[in-house]
Structures are given as C-alpha cells and as structure tokens.
Write a protein that holds these residues in place. Sequence first.
Motif, PDB file in Angstrom:
ATOM      1  N   HIS A 285     -45.396  -4.236  -4.324  1.00  0.00           N
ATOM      2  CA  HIS A 285     -45.654  -4.349  -5.756  1.00  0.00           C
ATOM      3  C   HIS A 285     -45.695  -2.969  -6.404  1.00  0.00           C
ATOM      4  CE1 HIS A 285     -47.172  -5.802  -9.550  1.00  0.00           C
ATOM      5  NE2 HIS A 285     -48.249  -5.032  -9.424  1.00  0.00           N
ATOM      6  N   VAL A 286     -46.411  -2.046  -5.776  1.00  0.00           N
ATOM      7  CA  VAL A 286     -46.505  -0.684  -6.326  1.00  0.00           C
ATOM      8  C   VAL A 286     -45.118  -0.042  -6.375  1.00  0.00           C
ATOM      9  CG1 VAL A 286     -47.413   1.644  -5.908  1.00  0.00           C
ATOM     10  CG2 VAL A 286     -48.914  -0.354  -5.692  1.00  0.00           C
ATOM     11  N   SER A 287     -44.326  -0.252  -5.358  1.00  0.00           N
ATOM     12  CA  SER A 287     -42.966   0.291  -5.347  1.00  0.00           C
ATOM     13  C   SER A 287     -42.151  -0.241  -6.526  1.00  0.00           C
ATOM     14  CB  SER A 287     -42.280  -0.068  -4.029  1.00  0.00           C
ATOM     15  OG  SER A 287     -40.961   0.401  -4.018  1.00  0.00           O
ATOM     16  N   GLN A 288     -42.299  -1.531  -6.814  1.00  0.00           N
ATOM     17  CA  GLN A 288     -41.586  -2.137  -7.942  1.00  0.00           C
ATOM     18  C   GLN A 288     -42.090  -1.592  -9.273  1.00  0.00           C
ATOM     19  OE1 GLN A 288     -38.902  -3.707  -7.756  1.00  0.00           O
ATOM     20  NE2 GLN A 288     -38.787  -5.557  -8.987  1.00  0.00           N
ATOM     21  N   VAL A 289     -43.404  -1.410  -9.413  1.00  0.00           N
ATOM     22  CA  VAL A 289     -43.970  -0.834 -10.634  1.00  0.00           C
ATOM     23  C   VAL A 289     -43.447   0.590 -10.828  1.00  0.00           C
ATOM     24  CG1 VAL A 289     -46.113  -0.029 -11.733  1.00  0.00           C
ATOM     25  CG2 VAL A 289     -46.029  -2.288 -10.661  1.00  0.00           C
ATOM     26  N   LEU A 290     -43.430   1.357  -9.755  1.00  0.00           N
ATOM     27  CA  LEU A 290     -42.908   2.730  -9.839  1.00  0.00           C
ATOM     28  C   LEU A 290     -41.437   2.721 -10.236  1.00  0.00           C
ATOM     29  CD1 LEU A 290     -44.602   4.260  -6.676  1.00  0.00           C
ATOM     30  CD2 LEU A 290     -44.963   5.023  -9.040  1.00  0.00           C
ATOM     31  N   ASP A 291     -40.659   1.870  -9.585  1.00  0.00           N
ATOM     32  CA  ASP A 291     -39.218   1.840  -9.831  1.00  0.00           C
ATOM     33  C   ASP A 291     -38.866   1.378 -11.241  1.00  0.00           C
ATOM     34  OD1 ASP A 291     -36.417   1.991  -8.992  1.00  0.00           O
ATOM     35  OD2 ASP A 291     -36.470  -0.201  -9.051  1.00  0.00           O
ATOM     36  N   LEU A 292     -39.494   0.304 -11.695  1.00  0.00           N
ATOM     37  CA  LEU A 292     -39.127  -0.279 -12.984  1.00  0.00           C
ATOM     38  C   LEU A 292     -39.821   0.370 -14.178  1.00  0.00           C
ATOM     39  CD1 LEU A 292     -39.143  -4.096 -12.136  1.00  0.00           C
ATOM     40  CD2 LEU A 292     -37.185  -2.534 -12.251  1.00  0.00           C
ATOM     41  N   PHE A 293     -40.950   1.030 -13.952  1.00  0.00           N
ATOM     42  CA  PHE A 293     -41.751   1.470 -15.085  1.00  0.00           C
ATOM     43  C   PHE A 293     -42.140   2.952 -15.011  1.00  0.00           C
ATOM     44  CE2 PHE A 293     -45.621   1.750 -17.634  1.00  0.00           C
ATOM     45  CZ  PHE A 293     -45.214   1.133 -18.793  1.00  0.00           C
ATOM     46  N   ILE A 294     -42.918   3.311 -14.032  1.00  0.00           N
ATOM     47  CA  ILE A 294     -43.486   4.657 -13.980  1.00  0.00           C
ATOM     48  C   ILE A 294     -42.416   5.731 -13.853  1.00  0.00           C
ATOM     49  CG2 ILE A 294     -45.037   6.200 -12.693  1.00  0.00           C
ATOM     50  CD1 ILE A 294     -46.505   3.922 -14.193  1.00  0.00           C
ATOM     51  N   ASN A 295     -41.486   5.566 -12.923  1.00  0.00           N
ATOM     52  CA  ASN A 295     -40.509   6.624 -12.640  1.00  0.00           C
ATOM     53  C   ASN A 295     -39.457   6.812 -13.727  1.00  0.00           C
ATOM     54  OD1 ASN A 295     -41.849   7.173 -10.267  1.00  0.00           O
ATOM     55  ND2 ASN A 295     -40.436   6.013  -8.994  1.00  0.00           N
ATOM     56  N   VAL A 296     -39.338   5.866 -14.655  1.00  0.00           N
ATOM     57  CA  VAL A 296     -38.369   6.035 -15.735  1.00  0.00           C
ATOM     58  C   VAL A 296     -38.976   6.769 -16.929  1.00  0.00           C
ATOM     59  CG1 VAL A 296     -36.974   4.055 -15.035  1.00  0.00           C
ATOM     60  CG2 VAL A 296     -38.750   3.758 -16.771  1.00  0.00           C
ATOM     61  N   LEU A 297     -40.281   7.032 -16.872  1.00  0.00           N
ATOM     62  CA  LEU A 297     -40.965   7.722 -17.961  1.00  0.00           C
ATOM     63  C   LEU A 297     -41.440   9.095 -17.504  1.00  0.00           C
ATOM     64  CD1 LEU A 297     -43.136   4.722 -19.223  1.00  0.00           C
ATOM     65  CD2 LEU A 297     -41.009   5.587 -20.221  1.00  0.00           C
ATOM     66  N   ALA A 298     -41.349  10.048 -18.415  1.00  0.00           N
ATOM     67  CA  ALA A 298     -41.876  11.390 -18.146  1.00  0.00           C
ATOM     68  C   ALA A 298     -43.401  11.347 -18.267  1.00  0.00           C
ATOM     69  CB  ALA A 298     -41.287  12.381 -19.148  1.00  0.00           C
ATOM     70  N   PRO A 299     -44.095  12.287 -17.630  1.00  0.00           N
ATOM     71  CA  PRO A 299     -45.564  12.304 -17.715  1.00  0.00           C
ATOM     72  C   PRO A 299     -46.090  12.274 -19.151  1.00  0.00           C
ATOM     73  CG  PRO A 299     -44.861  13.793 -15.989  1.00  0.00           C
ATOM     74  CD  PRO A 299     -43.615  13.326 -16.695  1.00  0.00           C
ATOM     75  N   ASP A 300     -45.444  13.015 -20.076  1.00  0.00           N
ATOM     76  CA  ASP A 300     -45.918  13.002 -21.465  1.00  0.00           C
ATOM     77  C   ASP A 300     -45.670  11.637 -22.110  1.00  0.00           C
ATOM     78  OD1 ASP A 300     -43.133  13.693 -21.407  1.00  0.00           O
ATOM     79  OD2 ASP A 300     -43.282  14.295 -23.515  1.00  0.00           O
ATOM     80  N   GLU A 301     -44.598  10.946 -21.702  1.00  0.00           N
ATOM     81  CA  GLU A 301     -44.350   9.597 -22.231  1.00  0.00           C
ATOM     82  C   GLU A 301     -45.407   8.612 -21.726  1.00  0.00           C
ATOM     83  OE1 GLU A 301     -39.546   9.368 -22.818  1.00  0.00           O
ATOM     84  OE2 GLU A 301     -40.313   9.372 -20.764  1.00  0.00           O
ATOM     85  N   LEU A 302     -45.818   8.755 -20.474  1.00  0.00           N
ATOM     86  CA  LEU A 302     -46.882   7.903 -19.939  1.00  0.00           C
ATOM     87  C   LEU A 302     -48.194   8.126 -20.683  1.00  0.00           C
ATOM     88  CD1 LEU A 302     -46.206   8.081 -16.095  1.00  0.00           C
ATOM     89  CD2 LEU A 302     -46.074   6.052 -17.552  1.00  0.00           C
ATOM     90  N   ARG A 303     -48.520   9.393 -20.965  1.00  0.00           N
ATOM     91  CA  ARG A 303     -49.744   9.682 -21.717  1.00  0.00           C
ATOM     92  C   ARG A 303     -49.655   9.094 -23.122  1.00  0.00           C
ATOM     93  NH1 ARG A 303     -49.179  14.383 -18.685  1.00  0.00           N
ATOM     94  NH2 ARG A 303     -48.019  15.445 -20.343  1.00  0.00           N
ATOM     95  N   THR A 304     -48.490   9.217 -23.757  1.00  0.00           N
ATOM     96  CA  THR A 304     -48.293   8.642 -25.090  1.00  0.00           C
ATOM     97  C   THR A 304     -48.418   7.125 -25.040  1.00  0.00           C
ATOM     98  OG1 THR A 304     -46.875  10.481 -25.765  1.00  0.00           O
ATOM     99  CG2 THR A 304     -46.666   8.432 -27.019  1.00  0.00           C
ATOM    100  N   LEU A 305     -47.829   6.516 -24.039  1.00  0.00           N
ATOM    101  CA  LEU A 305     -47.919   5.059 -23.896  1.00  0.00           C
ATOM    102  C   LEU A 305     -49.368   4.621 -23.718  1.00  0.00           C
ATOM    103  CD1 LEU A 305     -46.523   2.333 -23.683  1.00  0.00           C
ATOM    104  CD2 LEU A 305     -46.208   2.772 -21.254  1.00  0.00           C
TER     105      LEU A 305
END
Length: 153
Positions: free
Chosen positions: A118-138
């Motif tokens: 599950h974590v691998s899928q979350v990383l692949d589909l969501f986390i890894n496509v966003l830059a750290p600043d985009e994650l903070r903004t989100l």
Amino acid sequence: MSEPRWLSGDQLAAWRGFMKLLQRLPAALESQLQQDSKLSFIEYHVLAHLSEQPGRRLRISELAVLANTELSRLSHMIGRLEKRGFVCREPDPHNGRYTQAILTEAGFAYLADAAPGHVSQVLDLFINVLAPDELRTLRRISDKVLARIECSG
C-alpha cells in the motif's frame, strides 16, 4: 434577483481536476489493496487506525469518526473483519455502554504484510510525483479546506 455566481474557466478546471483525483486515487489504491491483500481501502484504514491506538483498541463510535464512515457501516465491516480473525469486540472497560474494537495479533500481522504494498502504491501514485514544496502546499490547502468544512458543519 441577482445573477448566479459561476466558476471562472481556471476555477472550473481546478475543481474538475480535483474532483477527478478524489474519484480515481482511492479507486487505484483500493484496486492494489484488493489484489494484493484482499482488503478494501476502508478496511485497511480501519486496521491501520486501530494499530496506532494504545492497546490497539478504540471505541467503535470513535473509530467510525476516524474512518469517516457511518457507525452502522463500520459495525458491519467490523463483523467481517472479526470473521477473518483480524479484530474482536469487547465492552469498553470504562463504560460498558460502549463497545471497543481490538486489533488482534493476526490482524496486526496481516496489516504489517499489507502495508508495504500500500505504501509503495501511495508513493508511486501520489508522493513521488510531487516536489517537497508541493506536498507542503497541499498540506496547507487541505488543512484550510478541512477547517472551513469543520466550521460550517
């Protein structure tokens, strides 16, 4: 009578994109969980919430709030998870009018086996496509919208 307010082109595009994300991301995560672990998206999150609680136990009514689901729906789900040996129910020792859901050792082990995929899928589909600043903004955006929802509810 005043004219109705409409979304601008940019607002509409952002809204539609966000709504499509809300529909497609949970479906993609559910598909992986079903295929690899025979768990629904919400079952996984119920087990995960229980695993994070002291004693791996929580009142079912509180778990329904955490899982953002109706109490009756959660009760049925807990019944299915009980049949699989993943949870059990007991009266709340502090107030017998309430029932607690308790994550069993078998449920914790099953969750531990399901989590990496599950974590691998979350990383692949969501986390890894966003830059750290985009994650903070989100996160800031999510916090603002959730605060507004909670104030108006």
